[in-house]
Design a protein around this motif. Structure first.
Motif, PDB file in Angstrom:
ATOM      1  N   TRP A   1     -55.362   0.084  79.556  1.00 45.29           N
ATOM      2  CA  TRP A   1     -54.617   1.206  79.689  1.00 45.29           C
ATOM      3  C   TRP A   1     -53.371   1.283  78.783  1.00 45.29           C
ATOM      4  O   TRP A   1     -53.269   2.098  78.187  1.00 45.29           O
TER       5      TRP A   1
ATOM      6  N   GLU B   1     -59.414   5.365  70.708  1.00 48.04           N
ATOM      7  CA  GLU B   1     -60.229   5.593  71.763  1.00 48.04           C
ATOM      8  C   GLU B   1     -59.732   5.416  73.298  1.00 48.04           C
ATOM      9  O   GLU B   1     -59.966   6.398  73.887  1.00 48.04           O
ATOM     10  N   TYR B   2     -59.060   4.314  73.267  1.00 47.50           N
ATOM     11  CA  TYR B   2     -58.280   4.215  74.680  1.00 47.50           C
ATOM     12  C   TYR B   2     -57.411   5.176  75.084  1.00 47.50           C
ATOM     13  O   TYR B   2     -57.342   5.548  76.274  1.00 47.50           O
TER      14      TYR B   2
ATOM     15  N   LEU C   1     -58.754   8.074  77.208  1.00 47.15           N
ATOM     16  CA  LEU C   1     -59.077   7.924  78.395  1.00 47.15           C
ATOM     17  C   LEU C   1     -58.148   8.545  79.418  1.00 47.15           C
ATOM     18  O   LEU C   1     -57.145   8.378  79.252  1.00 47.15           O
ATOM     19  N   ARG C   2     -58.948   9.033  80.742  1.00 46.03           N
ATOM     20  CA  ARG C   2     -58.086   9.331  81.860  1.00 46.03           C
ATOM     21  C   ARG C   2     -58.487   8.224  82.879  1.00 46.03           C
ATOM     22  O   ARG C   2     -59.439   7.714  82.889  1.00 46.03           O
TER      23      ARG C   2
ATOM     24  N   GLU D   1     -61.690   8.037  84.769  1.00 47.68           N
ATOM     25  CA  GLU D   1     -62.715   7.997  83.720  1.00 47.68           C
ATOM     26  C   GLU D   1     -63.046   6.385  83.757  1.00 47.68           C
ATOM     27  O   GLU D   1     -64.408   5.932  83.307  1.00 47.68           O
ATOM     28  N   ILE D   2     -62.284   5.681  84.136  1.00 47.05           N
ATOM     29  CA  ILE D   2     -62.321   4.136  83.873  1.00 47.05           C
ATOM     30  C   ILE D   2     -63.053   3.562  85.088  1.00 47.05           C
ATOM     31  O   ILE D   2     -62.767   3.717  86.391  1.00 47.05           O
TER      32      ILE D   2
END
Length: 347
Positions: free
Chosen positions: A286, A322-323, A326-327, A330-331
Motif C-alpha cells: 500500500w 501500478e500499486y 490499487l483500491r 481490490e487487494i
C-alpha cells in the motif's frame, strides 16, 4: 493478560471435558472397550443397556438417534485406527469442539459481540451466578415454538435451571451458525455432539464455572487488557499435552499418526508476528503506491527498502505506478493460518 491462568485452565479443561464425555458415553453403554448392544426388552421409544450397574441404563427418544450417530462416527474411524483409538479420537473431537465454542462465546459476550447482546455464559451483573440467557431467554435472538416456550416455563417452574441452560446453550450455538458457520453447527450433522455435551453453570468444578471465574474478564475485554489473541493462546495451551506426547513418541521412534500431527504443527501465531507479516506485505504494497509517513510511523516491524542499483530503482518505480492504481477493496490476502488470517483482515 494472565497467561498462567489461561494455560492452567486450558490444560485442565481439556482433561475435564474428555473425562465428562467418556462418563456420559459410558452411561449409554459406549466405552473404550466396546459398545453394549441394546437389550431384548428395548423398543423404538426406549433402549436399555447393561453397563454393569444394578439398574440397566436407558436411552430415550431422540437420544437414540444421536447415540447411533455417535456409534457410526466411531465405526467409520475404526477402519483406520482400530476401535479403541477411534473411540478416543471422537471423544477428543467432541471435547475440542465444545471447548472452542465455549471460548468463542465467552469472548463474544464479554465484548458485546453476540447478536442478541444477551450474555450466554455469565451475567452483566458480577454478583449474579445465573447467566442472563437463562434469566431472559425471550430477549435472545433465538426463535421458540409454542411448545418450546412451554418447556422453558416448565423447567423454570421446576427449578431445573441447569437443564434449561444446556438446552438454551445448544439452541444458541445453532443460531450462531448464521454468523459463524465454520465454528457453530446448525445441528444437521454430527448431532452426537449435543448428546455428549455436559455443561452446567452451577457446578463449581465444571468447565464453565472455571472459565468465567478463573480467567479475569478483562483478559477477554478488548477495551481493557484483553485482545483476540486470547483465543489463540487458549488453542495453543489446550494442545499442550498432545503436543508433548507427539515429541515424546518421536524420541522413542514411534510413528506419528496423521491425527496427531496438528497438535505439534498447528501453532498459534503471536500478535507481533502477525503485525510483522501485515506491515511488510499488505502494508508495503500500500505505502509503495500511496506514500504516507503518518501511516507508517506506528509500524514497529516495517523494514525499509534496501538501497538499490539505479536500474532496479527504475523498475521498482514502474511497479509502484501500478500499486498507485490499487483500491483497498481490490487487494486480496491469503495466509494459511486461520487465526492469523482473521487478524490480517482486521488490520
Amino acid at each position: 493478560m494472565n497467561k498462567s491462568a489461561i494455560k492452567n485452565y486450558a490444560i485442565w479443561a481439556r482433561n475435564k471435558l474428555i473425562s465428562d464425555i467418556e462418563y456420559k458415553a459410558g452411561l449409554m453403554g459406549i466405552t473404550e472397550k466396546g459398545i453394549a448392544p441394546a437389550l431384548p426388552q428395548s423398543t423404538n421409544e426406549v433402549q436399555f443397556f447393561d453397563i454393569g450397574t444394578k439398574d440397566y441404563a436407558s436411552v430415550r427418544g431422540d437420544d437414540i438417534r444421536q447415540r447411533d450417530s455417535f456409534i457410526a462416527a466411531i465405526r467409520a474411524k475404526e477402519q483406520d485406527v482400530g476401535y479403541a483409538q477411534a473411540f478416543r479420537f471422537i471423544v477428543e473431537k467432541v471435547a475440542y469442539t465444545w471447548f472452542n465454542r465455549l471460548v468463542a462465546i465467552r469472548f463474544m459476550e464479554v465484548n458485546d459481540y453476540l447478536p442478541s447482546r444477551v450474555r450466554v455464559l455469565s451475567s452483566e451483573n458480577p454478583g449474579k451466578a445465573e447467566p442472563d440467557m437463562v434469566t431472559r431467554p425471550f430477549d435472545t435472538d433465538i426463535s421458540f415454538t409454542r411448545t418450546e416456550e412451554d418447556l422453558i416455563m416448565r423447567l423454570k417452574d421446576e427449578n431445573k435451571l441447569d437443564e434449561l441452560f444446556r438446552w438454551l446453550f445448544i439452541k444458541q450455538c445453532k443460531k450462531l451458525h448464521d454468523v459463524l458457520p465454520v465454528l457453530f453447527s446448525d445441528g444437521q450433522d454430527e448431532d452426537y455432539l449435543e448428546l455428549l455435551l455436559t455443561i452446567s453453570f452451577t457446578d463449581k468444578d465444571g468447565v464453565l464455572w472455571h472459565l468465567v471465574h478463573d480467567i479475569p474478564e478483562d483478559d477477554f475485554n478488548v477495551e481493557k487488557e484483553g485482545q483476540v489473541e486470547i483465543i489463540g493462546w487458549m488453542y495453543q495451551y489446550y494442545n499442550t499435552e498432545p503436543k508433548d506426547q507427539v515429541f515424546a513418541d518421536l524420541k522413542k521412534n514411534i510413528k506419528i499418526s496423521k491425527d496427531k500431527i496438528p497438535a505439534a504443527t498447528q501453532l498459534f501465531t503471536p500478535d507481533w508476528i502477525v503485525r510483522y507479516m501485515v506491515e511488510n506485505s499488505l502494508g508495503r504494497l500500500w505505502v509503495e503506491g500511496h506514500p504516507n509517513e503518518e501511516l507508517k510511523k506506528n509500524w514497529k516491524y516495517y523494514l525499509e527498502e534496501a538501497e538499490q542499483e539505479p536500474e532496479v530503482q527504475a523498475q521498482l518505480a514502474e511497479i509502484r505506478k501500478e500499486y498507485a492504481k490499487l483500491r483497498p477493496e481490490e487487494i486480496k490476502v491469503i495466509e494459511i493460518c486461520t487465526t492469523s488470517l482473521i487478524r490480517v483482515a482486521a488490520a
